[in-house]
Enzyme design. Structure first.
Site, short mmCIF file in Angstrom:
data_model
loop_
_atom_site.label_atom_id
_atom_site.label_comp_id
_atom_site.label_asym_id
_atom_site.label_seq_id
_atom_site.Cartn_x
_atom_site.Cartn_y
_atom_site.Cartn_z
N ASP A 43 74.68 -0.69 154.42
CA ASP A 43 73.64 0.32 154.28
C ASP A 43 72.93 0.18 152.95
O ASP A 43 73.54 0.31 151.88
CB ASP A 43 74.26 1.72 154.39
CG ASP A 43 73.21 2.82 154.28
OD1 ASP A 43 72.66 3.19 155.33
OD2 ASP A 43 72.95 3.30 153.16
N TYR A 48 66.96 1.38 146.75
CA TYR A 48 68.07 0.75 146.05
C TYR A 48 67.67 -0.56 145.37
O TYR A 48 68.36 -1.01 144.46
CB TYR A 48 69.23 0.45 147.01
CG TYR A 48 69.77 1.63 147.77
CD1 TYR A 48 69.36 2.94 147.48
CD2 TYR A 48 70.68 1.46 148.81
CE1 TYR A 48 69.85 4.03 148.20
CE2 TYR A 48 71.17 2.54 149.53
CZ TYR A 48 70.75 3.82 149.23
OH TYR A 48 71.24 4.88 149.95
N LYS A 78 66.09 1.79 154.61
CA LYS A 78 65.39 3.08 154.70
C LYS A 78 64.02 3.00 154.03
O LYS A 78 63.89 2.44 152.93
CB LYS A 78 66.20 4.19 154.01
CG LYS A 78 67.66 4.25 154.39
CD LYS A 78 68.39 5.32 153.58
CE LYS A 78 69.89 5.15 153.71
NZ LYS A 78 70.40 4.04 152.88
N HIS A 112 63.96 7.90 154.74
CA HIS A 112 64.92 8.25 153.70
C HIS A 112 65.01 9.74 153.42
O HIS A 112 66.08 10.25 153.04
CB HIS A 112 64.57 7.50 152.40
CG HIS A 112 65.74 7.28 151.51
ND1 HIS A 112 65.93 6.14 150.77
CD2 HIS A 112 66.83 8.04 151.24
CE1 HIS A 112 67.06 6.21 150.08
NE2 HIS A 112 67.62 7.36 150.35
#
Length: 280
Positions: A43, A48, A78, A112
């Site tokens: 994930d 990120y 996401k 998200h």
């Protein structure tokens, strides 16, 4: 690793490796080691900043043996808030796929957060549904959504694919029982991010947890991950420590109902991450 069947008909590994805050320089190797250890679900997110490295770690494992198949591994990313809206999402999805081109497709794409507002949420979902029809995304879902956000989507006349999951922060100190149970009743699986409370509660177990830890010879991380699984969720524990990869999925024990009740903290509300399930 056991799998769970989603409302899309596809099966997802019941524990995923959360890749938030893993340094880019370490991500590829950590993900490859995780694959070697037995993880099949990863994930990440645009936010990120390590989508490419996660994809490269998976691809390295796929290339390491002819017995390893792309269909064996699940890759989630996401769309960030700035990529919400129909045109923005179309461009965002294309960019997400380009970052992991070696994987050929995205197993799960999530929105998200609900923070872009009602209209853009629906327009983003329209783009996500089209990505499924095009075959570049296999499953779609949401993250940090409250009940009212999901209800808006389920009642939308343009809905073709209901969300497969809602990814929300869940731990014994942030249980979200009403929201989580409602999602499950809608056949929307719940992915629990930050199940280890970002590490804040791992070092000093509550006194009444200690007999459970000693009985099964486990640590706090294993207890919290197993608690999440037995609640019916899909936990996404994160680690950048190779030795923790193995122990976090060494879960060959079953908590009793009494032990689960001991771990439950229904009166607590202590999220370790952002809270936007109550956004307009």
């Amino acid at each position: 690793m056991k799998t769970i069947r989603l409302n899309s008909g596809n099966k997802i590994a019941e524990v995923g490796l959360g890749c938030y805050d893993i340094p880019n320089s370490m991500t590829k190797q950590i993900v490859f080691q995780a694959c070697q250890t037995g993880y099949r679900h990863f994930d990440t997110a645009v936010l990120y900043g390590n989508e490419h490295e996660v994809g490269q770690g998976i691809y390295q494992w796929l290339e390491s043996s002819k017995d390893h198949k792309r269909s064996d591994v699940w890759y989630t990313t996401k769309l960030w808030n700035s990529q919400c809206g129909y045109k923005q999402a179309k461009a965002g999805i294309k960019l997400c796929l380009e970052k992991v081109a070696d994987l050929q497709y995205i197993d799960m794409l999530l929105i998200h957060s609900p923070l872009c507002g009602p209209e853009d949420r629906l327009n983003t979902w329209k783009a996500c549904q089209e990505a499924v029809d095009e075959g570049i995304v296999k499953n779609i879902g949401v993250s940090n959504y409250g009940k009212h956000h999901i209800e808006q989507l389920l009642l939308w006349e343009g809905l073709k694919y209901p969300p497969a999951v809602n990814q929300i922060e869940i731990s014994p100190w942030c249980m979200r029982q009403e929201l989580a149970q409602w999602c499950l009743q809608q056949n929307i699986h719940v992915e629990a991010y930050a199940p280890l409370t970002h590490g804040y509660r791992l070092s000093h177990p509550p006194t009444d947890f200690i007999p459970i830890l000693e009985k099964y010879n486990i640590d706090m991380a294993q207890l919290l991950i197993k608690w999440s699984l037995q609640k019916g969720y899909i936990p996404l524990p994160k680690t950048k420590t190779p030795s923790r990869l193995k122990t976090n999925i060494a879960l060959n024990f079953e908590l009793t109902d009494e032990e689960i009740s001991t771990v439950d903290q229904p009166d607590a509300y202590d999220p370790t991450d952002w809270e936007c399930t109550d956004a307009p």
